[in-house]
Design an enzyme around this catalytic site. Structure first.
Site, PDB file in Angstrom:
ATOM      1  NE  ARG A   1      -4.048  -0.501   2.361  1.00 30.03           N
ATOM      2  CZ  ARG A   1      -4.930   0.297   2.415  1.00 30.03           C
ATOM      3  NH1 ARG A   1      -5.332   0.809   4.018  1.00 30.03           N
ATOM      4  NH2 ARG A   1      -5.986  -0.224   2.034  1.00 30.03           N
TER       5      ARG A   1
ATOM      6  CG  HIS B   1      -8.091  -0.260  -2.935  1.00 37.81           C
ATOM      7  ND1 HIS B   1      -7.799  -0.972  -2.761  1.00 37.81           N
ATOM      8  CD2 HIS B   1      -8.753   0.347  -1.466  1.00 37.81           C
ATOM      9  CE1 HIS B   1      -7.884  -1.897  -1.349  1.00 37.81           C
ATOM     10  NE2 HIS B   1      -8.443  -0.665  -0.652  1.00 37.81           N
TER      11      HIS B   1
ATOM     12  CD  GLN C   1     -12.607  -2.062  -1.267  1.00 41.74           C
ATOM     13  OE1 GLN C   1     -12.892  -1.932   0.725  1.00 41.74           O
ATOM     14  NE2 GLN C   1     -13.700  -2.364  -1.099  1.00 41.74           N
TER      15      GLN C   1
ATOM     16  CG  ASP D   1     -13.676   6.134  -0.949  1.00 34.73           C
ATOM     17  OD1 ASP D   1     -13.334   5.788   1.031  1.00 34.73           O
ATOM     18  OD2 ASP D   1     -12.770   5.615  -1.767  1.00 34.73           O
TER      19      ASP D   1
ATOM     20  CB  CYS E   1     -14.636   0.610   0.352  1.00 33.90           C
ATOM     21  SG  CYS E   1     -13.713   2.447   0.412  1.00 33.90           S
TER      22      CYS E   1
ATOM     23  NE  ARG F   1     -10.166  -5.662   0.557  1.00 35.65           N
ATOM     24  CZ  ARG F   1      -9.140  -4.553   0.468  1.00 35.65           C
ATOM     25  NH1 ARG F   1      -9.858  -3.800   1.366  1.00 35.65           N
ATOM     26  NH2 ARG F   1      -7.985  -4.640   1.215  1.00 35.65           N
TER      27      ARG F   1
HETATM   28  N1   CP Z   1     -11.345  -0.899   2.224  1.00 38.23           N
HETATM   29  C1   CP Z   1     -10.050  -0.223   2.676  1.00 38.23           C
HETATM   30  O1   CP Z   1      -8.874  -0.413   2.190  1.00 38.23           O
HETATM   31  O2   CP Z   1      -9.773  -0.938   4.528  1.00 38.23           O
HETATM   32  P1   CP Z   1      -8.485  -0.263   4.977  1.00 38.23           P
HETATM   33  O3   CP Z   1      -8.177   1.594   5.022  1.00 38.23           O
HETATM   34  O4   CP Z   1      -8.855  -0.023   6.619  1.00 38.23           O
HETATM   35  O5   CP Z   1      -7.734  -1.308   4.597  1.00 38.23           O
HETATM   36  N1  NVA Z   2     -10.097   6.480  -1.234  1.00 38.57           N
HETATM   37  C1  NVA Z   2      -9.619   6.527   0.701  1.00 38.57           C
HETATM   38  C2  NVA Z   2     -10.042   4.011   0.164  1.00 38.57           C
HETATM   39  C3  NVA Z   2      -9.816   3.517   1.558  1.00 38.57           C
HETATM   40  C4  NVA Z   2      -9.473   2.780   1.667  1.00 38.57           C
HETATM   41  C5  NVA Z   2      -8.141   6.686   0.423  1.00 38.57           C
HETATM   42  O1  NVA Z   2      -7.239   6.611  -0.645  1.00 38.57           O
HETATM   43  O2  NVA Z   2      -7.902   6.866   1.729  1.00 38.57           O
END
Ligand code: CP
Ligand code: NVA
Length: 304
Positions: free
Chosen positions: A100, A127, A130, A221, A260, A288
């Site tokens: 990430r 993502h 997701q 989101d 998400c 997930r």
């Molecule tokens: N949806 C998601 O990726 O959640 P987190 O940021 O908690 O991993």
């Molecule tokens: N769009 C959000 C998704 C979190 C899972 C972010 O990038 O923070």
């Protein structure tokens, strides 16, 4: 060797097979309990996480594999040592890297300089884990993804991009409803459109909520993503008309809702909807785990 960097590495047949494998793992977990035996997977995070961190860690253990968590204390990759050296070192020890990151190019660098599969577990642009879990969840409720109409409301961000691309591959109609100036990346939309031309999906972007009347599923989101320093209060008035609430479901006829998470209750979604009968949000969170295990088995060639 295959990576999962953008989500477009899989064609429609491969994505459907991945979703089927996710469902099989969910239904018969014991059958897969040794599928990653002897495999070690690094999961590294430049940003916070609940769902992604926990589902990869527990998911890998459920397949008999071993995960090593690298937290934010290392800071952005490339600071203490180059992404190239980071990737080369990790590749000597582990069988896959789940990452990430702030910048998509970091993932590209890990894939280029490492010699193991790299999985994007969120970056500034995409993502895919997701979106794959989201379409698995939709397919648990709709028998033909080619007949589903998915509406995304809010910020044209990483999650919206992955929904567009994945929907385009699978033949699902996807409309993004975003305030002016907050639409998706134009190049990513064009890429999704090219994929939709092949699958028959209809894609659209609008700032008008009326565009999603008669749709099946609504998705939202956060209005401010990780890495964006804009204070939430600064955008609340602009985004509030795009909130998912009961009145929106009543007006549009939308039957199911996804998010998400993490959710900001009473901002992009009301508690009434999030905790109500239309919500598939906790199924989505559970999935997930299953879809990521399907991804790891597919990329690592595990027995299944
Ligand atoms: N949806 C998601 O990726 O959640 P987190 O940021 O908690 O991993
Ligand atoms: N769009 C959000 C998704 C979190 C899972 C972010 O990038 O923070």
């Amino acid at each position: 060797m295959q990576h999962l960097l953008t989500g477009t590495e899989f064609d429609q047949a491969q994505l459907l097979a991945l979703i089927a494998l996710g469902k099989a793992i969910k239904a018969h977990p014991k059958k897969y309990s040794q599928a990653l035996a002897g495999k070690s997977i690094v999961t590294l995070f430049e940003k916070p996480s609940l769902r992604t961190r926990v589902t990869f860690d527990i998911g890998i253990a459920k397949l008999g594999g071993h995960s090593v968590y690298l937290d934010q204390q290392n800071g952005a990759l490339g600071k203490r040592e180059s992404v190239k050296d980071f990737a080369a070192n990790l590749s000597r020890w582990c069988d896959a890297i789940v990452a990430r990151v702030f910048d998509h190019q970091t993932l590209v660098g890990l894939a280029e300089h490492g010699s193991v599969p790299v999985v994007n577990s969120l970056c500034n642009l995409y993502h895919p884990c997701q979106a794959f879990a989201d379409f698995m969840t939709i397919s648990e409720n709709y028998s033909d993804l080619g007949k589903v109409k998915l509406a995304y409301l809010g910020d044209g961000n990483n999650v919206s991009h992955s929904l567009l691309l994945t929907g385009a591959i699978l033949g699902t109609d996807v409309t993004l409803v975003c305030p002016k100036g907050h639409g998706p990346d134009v190049q990513i939309f064009q890429q999704a459109q090219a994929l939709a031309d092949r699958s028959g999906a209809t894609l659209a972007v609008s700032d008008d909520i009326a565009a999603i009347e008669g749709f099946d599923v609504a998705y939202t989101d956060t209005w401010v993503s990780m890495g964006d320093t804009t204070p939430m209060e600064q955008v609340t008035d602009l985004f509030m008309p795009y909130q998912i609430n009961q009145a929106l479901l009543d007006r549009t006829g939308i039957r199911h809702v996804l998010h998400c998470q993490p959710a900001h209750r009473e901002l992009e979604i009301t508690s009434q909807v999030m905790d109500g009968p239309a919500s598939l949000i906790m199924d989505e969170a559970e999935n997930r785990l299953h879809i990521q295990n399907a991804i790891l088995l597919t990329l690592l060639g595990g027995q299944h």
